[in-house]
Design a protein around this motif. Sequence first.
Motif, PDB file in Angstrom:
ATOM      1  N   ILE A   1      -2.286   4.658   8.564  1.00 56.36           N
ATOM      2  CA  ILE A   1      -2.778   5.806   7.788  1.00 56.36           C
ATOM      3  C   ILE A   1      -2.221   7.082   8.403  1.00 56.36           C
ATOM      4  O   ILE A   1      -2.392   7.330   9.589  1.00 56.36           O
ATOM      5  CB  ILE A   1      -4.319   5.829   7.752  1.00 56.36           C
ATOM      6  N   ILE A   2      -1.538   7.857   7.585  1.00 55.65           N
ATOM      7  CA  ILE A   2      -0.928   9.101   8.039  1.00 55.65           C
ATOM      8  C   ILE A   2      -1.935  10.248   7.975  1.00 55.65           C
ATOM      9  O   ILE A   2      -2.060  11.042   8.894  1.00 55.65           O
ATOM     10  CB  ILE A   2       0.291   9.458   7.146  1.00 55.65           C
ATOM     11  N   ASP A   3      -2.635  10.338   6.840  1.00 55.25           N
ATOM     12  CA  ASP A   3      -3.591  11.438   6.657  1.00 55.25           C
ATOM     13  C   ASP A   3      -4.698  10.985   5.693  1.00 55.25           C
ATOM     14  O   ASP A   3      -4.487  10.894   4.491  1.00 55.25           O
ATOM     15  CB  ASP A   3      -2.853  12.666   6.092  1.00 55.25           C
TER      16      ASP A   3
ATOM     17  N   CYS B   1       0.833  -1.215   0.000  1.00 56.62           N
ATOM     18  CA  CYS B   1       0.000   0.000   0.000  1.00 56.62           C
ATOM     19  C   CYS B   1       0.864   1.261   0.000  1.00 56.62           C
ATOM     20  O   CYS B   1       0.557   2.227  -0.692  1.00 56.62           O
ATOM     21  CB  CYS B   1      -0.970  -0.001   1.180  1.00 56.62           C
ATOM     22  N   VAL B   2       1.967   1.198   0.756  1.00 57.18           N
ATOM     23  CA  VAL B   2       2.888   2.338   0.773  1.00 57.18           C
ATOM     24  C   VAL B   2       3.500   2.511  -0.611  1.00 57.18           C
ATOM     25  O   VAL B   2       3.650   3.627  -1.108  1.00 57.18           O
ATOM     26  CB  VAL B   2       4.006   2.122   1.822  1.00 57.18           C
ATOM     27  N   GLU B   3       3.800   1.370  -1.261  1.00 55.97           N
ATOM     28  CA  GLU B   3       4.431   1.391  -2.585  1.00 55.97           C
ATOM     29  C   GLU B   3       3.508   1.970  -3.660  1.00 55.97           C
ATOM     30  O   GLU B   3       3.963   2.663  -4.562  1.00 55.97           O
ATOM     31  CB  GLU B   3       4.828  -0.049  -2.964  1.00 55.97           C
ATOM     32  N   VAL B   4       2.203   1.698  -3.553  1.00 56.37           N
ATOM     33  CA  VAL B   4       1.303   2.095  -4.648  1.00 56.37           C
ATOM     34  C   VAL B   4       0.557   3.409  -4.419  1.00 56.37           C
ATOM     35  O   VAL B   4       0.107   4.032  -5.383  1.00 56.37           O
ATOM     36  CB  VAL B   4       0.264   0.992  -4.974  1.00 56.37           C
ATOM     37  N   CYS B   5       0.414   3.867  -3.176  1.00 61.22           N
ATOM     38  CA  CYS B   5      -0.393   5.070  -2.944  1.00 61.22           C
ATOM     39  C   CYS B   5       0.311   6.323  -3.462  1.00 61.22           C
ATOM     40  O   CYS B   5       1.390   6.659  -2.995  1.00 61.22           O
ATOM     41  CB  CYS B   5      -0.710   5.255  -1.457  1.00 61.22           C
ATOM     42  N   PRO B   6      -0.292   7.027  -4.432  1.00 65.47           N
ATOM     43  CA  PRO B   6       0.372   8.204  -4.995  1.00 65.47           C
ATOM     44  C   PRO B   6       0.234   9.454  -4.114  1.00 65.47           C
ATOM     45  O   PRO B   6       0.757  10.512  -4.466  1.00 65.47           O
ATOM     46  CB  PRO B   6      -0.341   8.403  -6.332  1.00 65.47           C
ATOM     47  N   GLN B   7      -0.489   9.340  -3.014  1.00 65.19           N
ATOM     48  CA  GLN B   7      -0.719  10.506  -2.164  1.00 65.19           C
ATOM     49  C   GLN B   7      -0.015  10.384  -0.813  1.00 65.19           C
ATOM     50  O   GLN B   7      -0.151  11.265   0.032  1.00 65.19           O
ATOM     51  CB  GLN B   7      -2.223  10.711  -1.937  1.00 65.19           C
ATOM     52  N   GLY B   8       0.683   9.297  -0.582  1.00 59.64           N
ATOM     53  CA  GLY B   8       1.385   9.151   0.693  1.00 59.64           C
ATOM     54  C   GLY B   8       0.448   9.019   1.884  1.00 59.64           C
ATOM     55  O   GLY B   8       0.748   9.496   2.968  1.00 59.64           O
ATOM     56  N   VAL B   9      -0.690   8.351   1.668  1.00 58.31           N
ATOM     57  CA  VAL B   9      -1.655   8.177   2.756  1.00 58.31           C
ATOM     58  C   VAL B   9      -1.116   7.188   3.803  1.00 58.31           C
ATOM     59  O   VAL B   9      -1.337   7.359   4.994  1.00 58.31           O
ATOM     60  CB  VAL B   9      -3.013   7.686   2.200  1.00 58.31           C
ATOM     61  N   PHE B  10      -0.372   6.174   3.311  1.00 57.73           N
ATOM     62  CA  PHE B  10       0.131   5.123   4.216  1.00 57.73           C
ATOM     63  C   PHE B  10       1.628   5.284   4.487  1.00 57.73           C
ATOM     64  O   PHE B  10       2.380   5.732   3.623  1.00 57.73           O
ATOM     65  CB  PHE B  10      -0.092   3.731   3.609  1.00 57.73           C
ATOM     66  N   GLU B  11       2.029   4.868   5.676  1.00 56.65           N
ATOM     67  CA  GLU B  11       3.452   4.706   6.004  1.00 56.65           C
ATOM     68  C   GLU B  11       3.579   3.437   6.839  1.00 56.65           C
ATOM     69  O   GLU B  11       2.610   3.015   7.475  1.00 56.65           O
ATOM     70  CB  GLU B  11       3.969   5.899   6.823  1.00 56.65           C
ATOM     71  N   MET B  12       4.773   2.830   6.827  1.00 57.20           N
ATOM     72  CA  MET B  12       4.992   1.660   7.678  1.00 57.20           C
ATOM     73  C   MET B  12       5.392   2.136   9.076  1.00 57.20           C
ATOM     74  O   MET B  12       6.287   2.975   9.222  1.00 57.20           O
ATOM     75  CB  MET B  12       6.102   0.771   7.104  1.00 57.20           C
ATOM     76  N   GLN B  13       4.678   1.610  10.068  1.00 61.49           N
ATOM     77  CA  GLN B  13       5.030   1.906  11.463  1.00 61.49           C
ATOM     78  C   GLN B  13       5.005   0.594  12.238  1.00 61.49           C
ATOM     79  O   GLN B  13       3.973  -0.084  12.254  1.00 61.49           O
ATOM     80  CB  GLN B  13       4.028   2.899  12.077  1.00 61.49           C
ATOM     81  N   ASP B  14       6.121   0.225  12.851  1.00 64.48           N
ATOM     82  CA  ASP B  14       6.229  -1.037  13.583  1.00 64.48           C
ATOM     83  C   ASP B  14       5.790  -2.224  12.727  1.00 64.48           C
ATOM     84  O   ASP B  14       4.956  -3.039  13.144  1.00 64.48           O
ATOM     85  CB  ASP B  14       5.383  -0.988  14.872  1.00 64.48           C
ATOM     86  N   LYS B  15       6.340  -2.331  11.516  1.00 64.07           N
ATOM     87  CA  LYS B  15       6.080  -3.449  10.601  1.00 64.07           C
ATOM     88  C   LYS B  15       4.615  -3.590  10.182  1.00 64.07           C
ATOM     89  O   LYS B  15       4.190  -4.644   9.721  1.00 64.07           O
ATOM     90  CB  LYS B  15       6.575  -4.766  11.224  1.00 64.07           C
ATOM     91  N   ARG B  16       3.845  -2.530  10.359  1.00 67.86           N
ATOM     92  CA  ARG B  16       2.467  -2.539   9.871  1.00 67.86           C
ATOM     93  C   ARG B  16       2.187  -1.209   9.179  1.00 67.86           C
ATOM     94  O   ARG B  16       2.776  -0.196   9.520  1.00 67.86           O
ATOM     95  CB  ARG B  16       1.484  -2.689  11.027  1.00 67.86           C
ATOM     96  N   ALA B  17       1.248  -1.275   8.229  1.00 67.30           N
ATOM     97  CA  ALA B  17       0.873  -0.030   7.570  1.00 67.30           C
ATOM     98  C   ALA B  17       0.021   0.811   8.507  1.00 67.30           C
ATOM     99  O   ALA B  17      -0.765   0.280   9.297  1.00 67.30           O
ATOM    100  CB  ALA B  17       0.101  -0.334   6.296  1.00 67.30           C
TER     101      ALA B  17
END
Lengths: 361, 97
Positions: B41-43, B23-39
Amino acid sequence: MQIQTLQFVKKVAPPWTAGTVNTPVGSVFRLSSDWSRPDYWGMIKSRSGAFRMNYAVSPGLYAVGDPTKDSDVFVTANYKLTFDMLRRELKGMQAWILVLDTKSINVWCAAGKGTFGADELVNRIVTTKLDAVVSHRRLILPQLGAVGVNAAEVQKRTGFRISFGPVQAKDIPAYVQAGYKKTIEMRTITFPMLDRLVLTPMEINPAMKKFPWLAAGILLFFGLEPQGVLFKQAWFGGLPYLILSLASVLGGAFVTPALLPFIPFRSFAIKGWLIGLLAVFAVHQLLHLPAPGDTIAMIVSYLFFPVMSSYIALQFTGSTTFTGMSGVKKELKIGIPIYIGAASISLVLLIVLKVKEWGLL
Amino acid sequence: MKYLANVTTLSYAADKCAGCGRCVEVCPQGVFEMQDKRAAIIDRDLCMECGACARNCEFGAISVNAGVGCAAAIINSMITGGEPSCDCSGSGSSCCG
């Protein structure tokens, strides 16, 4: 005769190729990494909307440089402009390009439609015998293709593992050099002013196609007198409204997209309305409008034209890189009744104006 | 640039996440980030409902009502009663090149 012609066309090397490369399954065209004059001219024409639909390259496998069975495979759409950008950015590399048949539509739109999708990718891998051309099982897809391609499904059906590369082709060399890792900049899409500006001709064109109808309506309305349609009346009465209409088109289709992040509010409808309001004010100042005491004309100007600009600005949601369907639906749900209301009230007011002018009130 | 707040249909079940990072790789808006080995939602408001994350999540952790954020397409679908699509002017023609 028909078949002969087709075969002949197929054998002729397109101007953007430079010889051929031999593979275990036959020869493929080697691409030229430089753009020639027709490539630039084609870009200008397709950007301005002259022949968008037929700007295509043949789907299939192409070579960049002297690729081997270990070289990377980049997958792209068969919209010529997309393809041209990719081959230009791969200059100096040894790679394969697999072109999918997306009906000459760019990657993102084609992925949304499903033509840049798993089925077409699997089909193209099979028809080009890609598994015999390369010994590895890796594909690099443009990131925006992920909208239409389920990577796990493609891997299950073909054995090829997909990496989604950067959003923009220009980041590919850095992406490859970094060991196929993307920075956050490479995977997020931006929408700078230049990108917005190149899209505005496709906003102005459709709006201007409808303009003659509006212009004819305005001229007819102002020319209409008890004794028939008077040309002089039509021209002098209608001209300010023609200029206001043009200002609204430019406000909604050019100024709003160009200044998008600098106009307050997130709603495109409100952005467009504000710019329309400014446009009407500017035209009024320049032309010393309306005539003193002409309150109804003043109300119509400020009621109708900003709303027209708002409606046109809302159309730009189709070209942006960040508007979603739920948001646009919300804008339309609130906006459409307002648009219809404003247009109806304006029409009624104009009729009142006309009736007064004829001395019937 | 951000579009309207609190409108996205994006939903994410963190307990289903296996931490693959697609999801981090494909989202063009940077909605997801990896935190503690899990995705994570940032915003949410950055989401443009393109559907790339949901289509590529093998674990069914993400769902979104994907579609085109295009006024012309949505107006067209209101009139004709279909799903909004980029085919604004009938067959063989398209608004996006």
